[in-house]
Design an enzyme around this catalytic site. Structure first.
Site, PDB file in Angstrom:
ATOM      1  CD  GLU A   1      95.146   3.404 -79.935  1.00 55.54           C
ATOM      2  OE1 GLU A   1      94.616   2.312 -79.621  1.00 55.54           O
ATOM      3  OE2 GLU A   1      94.551   4.300 -80.554  1.00 55.54           O
TER       4      GLU A   1
ATOM      5  CG  ASP B 169      80.385  10.566 -86.700  1.00 56.80           C
ATOM      6  OD1 ASP B 169      79.913  10.004 -87.703  1.00 56.80           O
ATOM      7  OD2 ASP B 169      81.581  10.896 -86.616  1.00 56.80           O
TER       8      ASP B 169
END
Length: 240
Positions: free
Chosen positions: A69, A94
């Site tokens: 991240e 999805d």
């Protein structure tokens, strides 16, 4: 044929078919799948068939993996739960659902990704906060350029590339929503106007009211019974 070219061809089948119904650029889907899954070789993809790094719980549960991240532009390693799927098709479906429906707190989060060319979609999905990598769009575009993914960006029934970003016409229903919209209009839940516009609280209340009345008629069977059920329902609704 290289392994990366083989990956593109495998994903392109799903992406091109998906684009005909959703107008999400196939080039974006392919490039994201390639980047997020390290061309299908990442541990997350091998373990959970997750091509796009979508977090949470999927049809096959979840996988806890270490990921990078970016905080204040600096990369850090963290553990996170990612959705697991039974196959790649579920992962792509999805991803499409996420782009079309956004997130619970912002249903229009990715709306500017739909109906545009691949490069624009890459820039818009980064602006929308899909990934924390500050160079995310550049990386996607580099993949698109190197493997000419724009060739898969075709509109429904044609072969011309998707043009530059245009503001959506709120008076035109999207192909993927047309059947449901037509049914709801026929049954009186919507008046048929502005299918692409944001829903006001008034419109939500009207739809809920009409659904409520029809539900009472469905289970009531006759006027006397409906009045009785109306009172019971009002009592339930008044509970805190």
């Amino acid at each position: 044929m290289s392994s990366k070219q083989a990956f593109v061809q495998k994903i392109a089948i799903f992406a091109a078919a998906d684009m005909k119904n959703t107008f999400i650029p196939a080039s974006l889907i392919i490039a994201q799948a390639a980047l997020e899954s390290a061309w299908g070789t990442s541990g997350l993809t091998k373990k959970g068939n997750n091509l796009f790094g979508i977090k949470g719980r999927g049809p096959a549960g979840s996988c806890t993996m270490q990921t990078t991240e970016y905080v204040n532009g600096k990369p850090i390693k963290v553990d996170a739960a990612f959705r697991a799927y039974n196959n790649w098709g579920e992962s792509i479906a999805d991803h499409t659902k996420l782009i079309l429906g956004g997130v619970s707190w912002d249903r229009n989060k990715y709306k500017k990704v739909i109906g545009v060319d691949g490069r624009s979609a890459a820039k818009e999905i980064q602006k929308a906060g899909y990934a924390t990598d500050p160079k995310y769009a550049d990386k996607l575009i580099a993949i698109m350029d190197e493997y000419n993914l724009y060739q898969y960006d075709v509109v429904k029934g044609g072969s011309e590339p998707v043009k530059e970003t245009k503001e959506r016409d709120i008076n035109v229903v999207s192909p993927w929503a047309a059947p449901a919209w037509g049914e709801m209009q026929k049954n009186g839940y919507v008046d048929g106007s502005r299918p692409g516009a944001p829903v006001t609280r008034e419109e939500q209340v009207v739809m809920m009211y009409r659904l409520r009345k029809n539900f009472l008629k469905l289970i009531g069977g006759n006027t006397a019974r409906i009045e009785e059920l109306e009172k019971q329902l009002q009592a339930i609704e008044s509970e805190k």
